[in-house]
Design an enzyme around this catalytic site. Structure first.
Site, PDB file in Angstrom:
ATOM      1  N   CYS A  98     -45.974  60.585  26.770  1.00 30.02           N
ATOM      2  CA  CYS A  98     -46.964  60.894  25.727  1.00 30.02           C
ATOM      3  C   CYS A  98     -48.385  60.904  26.259  1.00 30.02           C
ATOM      4  O   CYS A  98     -49.289  61.388  25.586  1.00 30.02           O
ATOM      5  CB  CYS A  98     -46.869  59.889  24.588  1.00 30.02           C
ATOM      6  SG  CYS A  98     -45.248  59.815  23.852  1.00 30.02           S
ATOM      7  N   ASN A 100     -44.324  61.675  16.020  1.00 31.62           N
ATOM      8  CA  ASN A 100     -44.778  61.561  17.408  1.00 31.62           C
ATOM      9  C   ASN A 100     -44.316  62.797  18.185  1.00 31.62           C
ATOM     10  O   ASN A 100     -43.124  62.969  18.417  1.00 31.62           O
ATOM     11  CB  ASN A 100     -44.194  60.278  18.009  1.00 31.62           C
ATOM     12  CG  ASN A 100     -44.577  60.091  19.470  1.00 31.62           C
ATOM     13  OD1 ASN A 100     -45.165  60.970  20.094  1.00 31.62           O
ATOM     14  ND2 ASN A 100     -44.228  58.945  20.023  1.00 31.62           N
ATOM     15  N   HIS A 129     -53.303  59.030  20.293  1.00 25.87           N
ATOM     16  CA  HIS A 129     -51.908  59.469  20.302  1.00 25.87           C
ATOM     17  C   HIS A 129     -51.261  59.055  18.981  1.00 25.87           C
ATOM     18  O   HIS A 129     -51.425  57.924  18.523  1.00 25.87           O
ATOM     19  CB  HIS A 129     -51.183  58.835  21.484  1.00 25.87           C
ATOM     20  CG  HIS A 129     -49.712  59.061  21.486  1.00 25.87           C
ATOM     21  ND1 HIS A 129     -49.157  60.287  21.183  1.00 25.87           N
ATOM     22  CD2 HIS A 129     -48.671  58.232  21.730  1.00 25.87           C
ATOM     23  CE1 HIS A 129     -47.840  60.194  21.244  1.00 25.87           C
ATOM     24  NE2 HIS A 129     -47.518  58.963  21.574  1.00 25.87           N
TER      25      HIS A 129
HETATM   26  N1  ACO Z   1     -34.524  52.703   9.010  1.00 24.35           N
HETATM   27  C1  ACO Z   1     -34.232  51.473   8.516  1.00 24.35           C
HETATM   28  N2  ACO Z   1     -34.151  50.392   9.294  1.00 24.35           N
HETATM   29  C2  ACO Z   1     -34.387  50.534  10.614  1.00 24.35           C
HETATM   30  C3  ACO Z   1     -34.699  51.778  11.190  1.00 24.35           C
HETATM   31  C4  ACO Z   1     -34.748  52.889  10.321  1.00 24.35           C
HETATM   32  N3  ACO Z   1     -35.049  54.109  10.771  1.00 24.35           N
HETATM   33  N4  ACO Z   1     -34.881  51.615  12.502  1.00 24.35           N
HETATM   34  C5  ACO Z   1     -34.704  50.307  12.769  1.00 24.35           C
HETATM   35  N5  ACO Z   1     -34.396  49.647  11.618  1.00 24.35           N
HETATM   36  C6  ACO Z   1     -34.130  48.234  11.437  1.00 24.35           C
HETATM   37  C7  ACO Z   1     -33.686  47.537  12.696  1.00 24.35           C
HETATM   38  O1  ACO Z   1     -32.295  47.697  12.911  1.00 24.35           O
HETATM   39  C8  ACO Z   1     -34.075  46.105  12.415  1.00 24.35           C
HETATM   40  O2  ACO Z   1     -33.083  45.522  11.610  1.00 24.35           O
HETATM   41  P1  ACO Z   1     -32.586  44.015  11.914  1.00 24.35           P
HETATM   42  O3  ACO Z   1     -33.812  43.158  11.746  1.00 24.35           O
HETATM   43  O4  ACO Z   1     -31.542  43.811  10.883  1.00 24.35           O
HETATM   44  O5  ACO Z   1     -32.086  44.044  13.324  1.00 24.35           O
HETATM   45  C9  ACO Z   1     -35.335  46.228  11.579  1.00 24.35           C
HETATM   46  O6  ACO Z   1     -35.329  47.580  11.067  1.00 24.35           O
HETATM   47  C10 ACO Z   1     -36.614  45.990  12.352  1.00 24.35           C
HETATM   48  O7  ACO Z   1     -36.564  46.744  13.553  1.00 24.35           O
HETATM   49  P2  ACO Z   1     -37.716  46.679  14.597  1.00 24.35           P
HETATM   50  O8  ACO Z   1     -37.347  47.537  15.765  1.00 24.35           O
HETATM   51  O9  ACO Z   1     -38.098  45.254  14.857  1.00 24.35           O
HETATM   52  O10 ACO Z   1     -38.886  47.378  13.758  1.00 24.35           O
HETATM   53  P3  ACO Z   1     -40.385  47.552  14.152  1.00 24.35           P
HETATM   54  O11 ACO Z   1     -41.230  47.020  13.103  1.00 24.35           O
HETATM   55  O12 ACO Z   1     -40.638  47.138  15.589  1.00 24.35           O
HETATM   56  O13 ACO Z   1     -40.537  49.138  14.117  1.00 24.35           O
HETATM   57  C11 ACO Z   1     -40.631  51.024  15.565  1.00 24.35           C
HETATM   58  C12 ACO Z   1     -39.746  49.945  14.970  1.00 24.35           C
HETATM   59  C13 ACO Z   1     -41.172  51.879  14.440  1.00 24.35           C
HETATM   60  C14 ACO Z   1     -39.770  51.870  16.492  1.00 24.35           C
HETATM   61  C15 ACO Z   1     -41.787  50.383  16.338  1.00 24.35           C
HETATM   62  O14 ACO Z   1     -41.292  49.393  17.199  1.00 24.35           O
HETATM   63  C16 ACO Z   1     -42.564  51.369  17.129  1.00 24.35           C
HETATM   64  O15 ACO Z   1     -43.241  52.228  16.589  1.00 24.35           O
HETATM   65  N6  ACO Z   1     -42.579  51.242  18.476  1.00 24.35           N
HETATM   66  C17 ACO Z   1     -43.326  52.108  19.332  1.00 24.35           C
HETATM   67  C18 ACO Z   1     -42.568  53.370  19.526  1.00 24.35           C
HETATM   68  C19 ACO Z   1     -43.428  54.373  20.236  1.00 24.35           C
HETATM   69  O16 ACO Z   1     -44.585  54.500  19.957  1.00 24.35           O
HETATM   70  N7  ACO Z   1     -42.847  55.051  21.183  1.00 24.35           N
HETATM   71  C20 ACO Z   1     -43.658  55.939  21.946  1.00 24.35           C
HETATM   72  C21 ACO Z   1     -42.814  56.949  22.463  1.00 24.35           C
HETATM   73  S1  ACO Z   1     -43.765  57.624  23.737  1.00 24.35           S
HETATM   74  C22 ACO Z   1     -42.997  58.848  24.609  1.00 24.35           C
HETATM   75  O17 ACO Z   1     -43.367  58.993  25.752  1.00 24.35           O
HETATM   76  C23 ACO Z   1     -41.888  59.685  23.967  1.00 24.35           C
END
Ligand code: ACO
Length: 332
Positions: A116, A286, A256
């Site tokens: 990204c 994203n 970003h």
């Molecule tokens: N819908 C419902 N529940 C979900 C979903 C979903 N889509 N996805 C995960 N959950 C659940 C999980 O299973 C978990 O349940 P549990 O507590 O029973 O195990 C709960 O929601 C919380 O999950 P977390 O992963 O702790 O949620 P978090 O608040 O961290 O949000 C997220 C997850 C949105 C992915 C966040 O961590 C994030 O944005 N991270 C950064 C991702 C990013 O920016 N990536 C960049 C990519 S860059 C590139 O180069 C492509």
């Protein structure tokens, strides 16, 4: 970049696929819901390329718009850089496909991979060719069709990503204007937090890698989140420091677009009011390397970025990588 020729962005353009995939659509595909996605990420919908559209197709559209905006012809381009993690194929480079299709006959062309942060890496690279006096006009594109490498059965990743392309034309400018600083960084030790495990020389594609779904994005979302919150602020401050600016000098921030909570943390660290930040995450999700240049193009076309503004671009991504740039906007 103070001792050499200046580099300005003289044209911007972007393109996204027509098809909209909403959170409600996703709720029919995996165990998720609109409320979870909105509150955890800020995303409401994203654009998805159809089966016949590859990354180069979006690049060509964005490139043509940026070239028209710059008021130049493709034949004037000296170099084309495409930042992407979703090239049309392993080789030839997507940049070469674009070079042919837009008729940039005298331009060199190559791809660059920095997740990204790719557009920031491309901006830095393209700028240096101009600053050094080697080239006059460089096209930098950030483009992705992440939908093609998304595991549509994995709710923890498939809700996050979308497709798009953004492009800028760089040209020499008086020193002291345009791109004022660039700061790039990497932490390869965290590379396994965000990968596409198979399909390269380490794990060539086999029936087994496909069965294990290793040809899709794998991400430790939580760890990437923590890294992103830390690095977005730090990289921004470094880029400001490099051109003797402070956070008080920022007129507009183009971050970003990965997660609204990550953007809010950066905005807080930089002490910015919300009207100085461009957000289109709700509409596109994203789009990786396309995220910053698409947002920049929209912000410019909406009149939010004006001549003389100090604009900060900042991104983080796979690698792990990060990049930030301070630009004095010079286009009227
Ligand atoms: N819908 C419902 N529940 C979900 C979903 C979903 N889509 N996805 C995960 N959950 C659940 C999980 O299973 C978990 O349940 P549990 O507590 O029973 O195990 C709960 O929601 C919380 O999950 P977390 O992963 O702790 O949620 P978090 O608040 O961290 O949000 C997220 C997850 C949105 C992915 C966040 O961590 C994030 O944005 N991270 C950064 C991702 C990013 O920016 N990536 C960049 C990519 S860059 C590139 O180069 C492509």
């Amino acid at each position: 970049m103070s001792s050499v020729r200046g580099v300005a962005i003289v044209g911007t353009g972007s393109a996204v696929p027509e098809r909209v995939l909403t959170n409600d659509d996703l709720a029919k595909m995996v165990d998720t819901n609109d409320e979870w996605i909105r509150t955890r990420t800020g995303i409401c919908e994203r654009r998805i390329a159809d089966a016949n559209t590859a990354t180069s197709d979006l690049c060509v559209l964005a490139a043509k718009r940026a070239i028209a905006d710059a008021g130049i012809s493709p034949g004037e381009l000296d170099l084309i850089i495409v930042a992407t993690v979703t090239p049309d194929m392993m080789f030839p480079a997507t940049a070469c496909l674009v070079q042919d299709r837009i008729g940039a006959t005298k331009a060199g062309a190559f791809d660059l991979s920095a997740g990204c942060s790719g557009f920031l890496y491309g901006l830095a690279t393209g700028s240096q060719f101009i600053a050094a006096g080697l080239y006059e006009k460089v096209l930098v594109i950030g483009a992705e069709t992440l939908s093609k490498i998304t595991d549509w059965e994995d709710r923890s990743t498939c809700v996050l990503f979308g497709d798009g392309a953004g492009a800028v034309v760089l040209q020499s400018a008086p020193a002291g204007a345009g791109v004022l600083s660039v700061h790039l960084g990497a932490a390869g030790s965290g590379g396994d937090l965000l990968t596409l495990p198979a399909g390269g020389s380490r794990r060539p594609t086999t029936a087994e890698t496909v069965a294990k779904r290793e040809h899709y994005i794998h991400m430790s979302g939580n760890e990437v989140f923590k890294f992103a919150v830390k690095v977005m602020g730090e990289a921004s401050l470094k880029a400001l420091e490099k051109c003797n600016k402070t956070k008080e000098d920022i007129d507009f921030l183009i971050p970003h677009q990965a997660n609204i909570r990550i953007i809010e943390a950066a905005v807080k660290r930089l002490n910015l009011s919300p009207d100085k930040v461009y957000i289109n995450l709700d509409r596109y999700g994203n789009t990786s390397a396309a995220s910053v240049p698409v947002a920049l193009d929209e912000a410019v076309k909406a009149g939010k970025v004006k001549k003389g503004d100090v604009v900060l671009l900042v991104a983080f991504g796979a690698g792990l990588t990060w990049g930030a740039s301070v630009i004095e906007w010079s286009k009227g």
